[in-house]
Every structure is written in C-alpha cells, then in structure tokens.
Design an enzyme around this catalytic site. Sequence first.
Site, PDB file in Angstrom:
ATOM      1  N   LYS A   1      -3.587 -33.852 -10.907  1.00 61.14           N
ATOM      2  CA  LYS A   1      -2.599 -32.927 -10.604  1.00 61.14           C
ATOM      3  C   LYS A   1      -3.553 -31.975 -10.063  1.00 61.14           C
ATOM      4  O   LYS A   1      -2.693 -31.242  -9.014  1.00 61.14           O
ATOM      5  CB  LYS A   1      -2.067 -32.403 -12.098  1.00 61.14           C
ATOM      6  CG  LYS A   1      -1.026 -33.564 -12.781  1.00 61.14           C
ATOM      7  CD  LYS A   1      -0.157 -32.895 -13.616  1.00 61.14           C
ATOM      8  CE  LYS A   1       0.911 -33.575 -14.000  1.00 61.14           C
ATOM      9  NZ  LYS A   1       0.661 -34.891 -14.592  1.00 61.14           N
TER      10      LYS A   1
ATOM     11  N   GLU B   1       8.193 -25.911 -13.183  1.00 62.41           N
ATOM     12  CA  GLU B   1       8.871 -26.444 -14.315  1.00 62.41           C
ATOM     13  C   GLU B   1       7.708 -27.212 -14.947  1.00 62.41           C
ATOM     14  O   GLU B   1       7.035 -28.174 -14.158  1.00 62.41           O
ATOM     15  CB  GLU B   1      10.084 -27.016 -14.257  1.00 62.41           C
ATOM     16  CG  GLU B   1      10.110 -28.483 -13.808  1.00 62.41           C
ATOM     17  CD  GLU B   1       9.694 -28.807 -12.687  1.00 62.41           C
ATOM     18  OE1 GLU B   1       8.893 -30.000 -12.739  1.00 62.41           O
ATOM     19  OE2 GLU B   1       9.989 -28.236 -11.515  1.00 62.41           O
TER      20      GLU B   1
ATOM     21  N   SER C   1      -5.661 -41.933 -13.538  1.00 59.54           N
ATOM     22  CA  SER C   1      -5.131 -40.729 -13.144  1.00 59.54           C
ATOM     23  C   SER C   1      -5.520 -39.451 -13.921  1.00 59.54           C
ATOM     24  O   SER C   1      -5.589 -38.424 -13.525  1.00 59.54           O
ATOM     25  CB  SER C   1      -3.549 -40.736 -13.252  1.00 59.54           C
ATOM     26  OG  SER C   1      -3.063 -41.350 -14.444  1.00 59.54           O
TER      27      SER C   1
END
Length: 410
Positions: free
Chosen positions: A86, A108, A377
């Site tokens: 991310k 969000e 990830s």
Amino acid sequence: MDKKGYYGQWGGAFIPEVLYETFRELGRAFEEARSDPDFWPEYLRLMSSYSCRPTPLTHAANLSDHFGGAGIYIKREDLNHTGAHKANNVMGQGLLVKRMGKKRVIAETGAGQHGVATATMAAKFGFACTIYMGEEDVARQRPNVFWMEKLGATVIPVTSGSRTLKDAINEAFRDWVTSMDDTHYVMGTVCGPHPFPEMVAWFQSIIGREARRQILAAHGRLPARVFACVGGGSNAMGIFQGFLDDPEVELIGVEAGGHGIETGQHAARLAGDDGSAGVAQGYKTMFLQDSDGQMRDTHSVAAGLDYVGVSPILSDLWEKKRVRFTAATDREVMAALELTMRKEGIIPALESAHAFVQAFKEAPAMSRGEALIINMSGRGDKDIFTIADAFKDPSWKQFIIDKGRQYAAD
Ligand SMILES: *Cc1c(COP(=O)(O)O)cnc(C)c1O
C-alpha cells in the site's frame, strides 16, 4: 485504456456533476506527472529512502525442495514501510498532491491498513488528514485507529447504513464534494472512477518492474507463472504489469474463497460464477450483487480481500483470458500460512497467503527448470489475533498441503 477510462467494457467514471472538474484536474495532473521525465526518478528516490525499495526477491529454497517442482520465488512487498504494498500507492499520490498544491487528504478504510498508510504519508508530507471508517470497523480495528490518530489524522466513525466500508466510502465522497479545492481523495486500490485505476496501477507497477529484473538475474529467464492475491487488485496489477507483454508468463489472480464458493460466503467476483457486471461506486466492473443489483455481504478471513467489487482492469484481463482466476478458502490459507512460517521463517499476511495456496497447489506438477513468483503483498503481524483464533479451530489441518495435494488428515 481509452480516453474515457474504459478497459474493454469495464471502468469509466460515473460521478456526480459537481466532481467533474476535480476529476478532470486530477486526470491532467496525473498525465503531466506520468510524462514528466523527472517525476518517476523522484518517486524512486522517495521509495528507496523511505520504504526499502527495491524490495528483495527471495528464493524460497526450502519450500521449493518440499514441493519438488518449480523453483519458488517470493516478491517481498512485506518489507515496505508500514508492512505492505500500500505504501507504493499512497506515497506516489502524496507526490501528486504536492504537485497539485493541495494541503489536505482524505481516505476511507475498512480494515484500517489503507488508513494507516495514508496517515503516514500525510505526516511525512505535512498534509492535514481525515480518515472515514465505519463505526463497526472502528471497534474491530482499535490498534489501527490508535496509530492513525497518533500519526496526526482525524478518524471519523461513520454511523450510517451498515457502518462498514461502503458507508465510509459514501461519507468520504460527501466530504470531497465540499472540500475538493484544497483536498485530495486518496484511493486505496485500482478501483473507483477513472483516473484512479490507471493512476494506482501506475504507482504499483514498481513491483513488476523490479520483479522482472530480479527474476532474470536470479533464474536466467522469465518465470512460468506469477501468483497474486486479489482484493481490489492493486498488488496483483502491480506485479502483473512486469509480465503482461510476455505471453509465455501465465498470470494467476487468487480471490477470497472464504468458507467455499458453494456456501455463498466468499469474495470471489471473477473465479466461479457468482459475480455479475454492474455499475456502482463510480465505475463498471464485476460485482457480487443480488438479482436487484443490491451489493451482497462478502466474507473472508482476510479483511483486505473482503470487497464486493474488483479492478476494472482485472475484469478486462479476465474477459480476455490473459489472467486466470481462482479462489482459496480460509482453511487452505491457514495451512499455507503455517507451512510458510515453518519452512521459510516468513509470516505472510492472510491476504498474501491466498496466493501461496494456489502456488503450492501448482508447483509440484511444474518442471524443476521452471520458476514461479508469489507476490507477498504484506506481512502477517497485523493479523496476530485473527490467526491465533483460527489456529484454535483445528479443522484447517485437514487441508495440510502435502506436495501440492490437499488431503484429509483423518
Ligand atoms: C490491502 C491489502 C490487500 C488487498 O488489496 P489489493 O488492492 O487487492 O492489493 C492485499 N494484501 C495486503 C497485505 C493488504 O494490506
């Protein structure tokens, strides 16, 4: 992608008229940055000094021996700052916000990982930051809420609707309509209205660019297969872009099979046949919805994969059969997680473990000269309580993955 942000029949921008100008401005800023020869090097400098890039490609020698087939390599996105891929996206958007001269970011978040990453970026760049989160999720994700606040963000619990992610998305858009002059909306994945999918995919392409170079150096040729888990699809698109133009490399996306696709409790939009085309949340893609077009409840042990939609870019690659989609169940995920910890001393995030499951099923039947890459990830530390709970229910043990076959232990 065409000019209107469509990938085949998927994507587009279904947005309220008041936001048209903001989206146009964002699209322009992004295209200017993408064609500015100084922008990508600036991004690379930031990511190497702040987020451990390039992340390593680890040869998993013990797992490769265990399965006896393809050489298994793991792309280590867990070693990014804040523990997952991310960071690639939020830091890139941070540079873009600076370029646009805006001073505030909003986002969000469901499980809270994107909220923490965005709050981290805002602290680093000196932006004000507001995070919208369903009240239900605020209660479930205390540690993430704590860190967001300590990092300087304001966390607003959303009390409308089901008090989860989709209500938080609505609330964040409501904020943006009144604040767009000085505020940027940080999209967390390759979804949403154009230009978000294109923009997030571009920042995440750093994974695939590195992985391609690294596997050629380590293995001497391209991998036969590349595996990635798919929530919204950003880590998958990130690594797939390194190999999209190499038809000999098979790309496999692994969705959340939850309790099993046949139970209806899962988040598989492309694997199986529960997904259907629809327009929601500003774009067209494959959604999990009922016959009236109402979004269905999804389930996964991995909060980051638990989403009703999927990237329009992946819907297109699915339709064109360039990416093959499968799903892994919660119990298979626990088995793969344990094996990876014991064999390699690596703790994958529950999301990432989905990709490991499918790679473990396929590795034994592949030849020894071949290589496969698993995109890891993120790291599993954040999942400590979920994993501890899941280990209490030993039913996952019947899914022990032995040489690629799953067998019932009893
Ligand atoms: C958020 C998250 C995901 C899911 O998001 P994608 O956009 O599908 O990549 C997967 N893995 C981890 C570790 C995450 O934090």
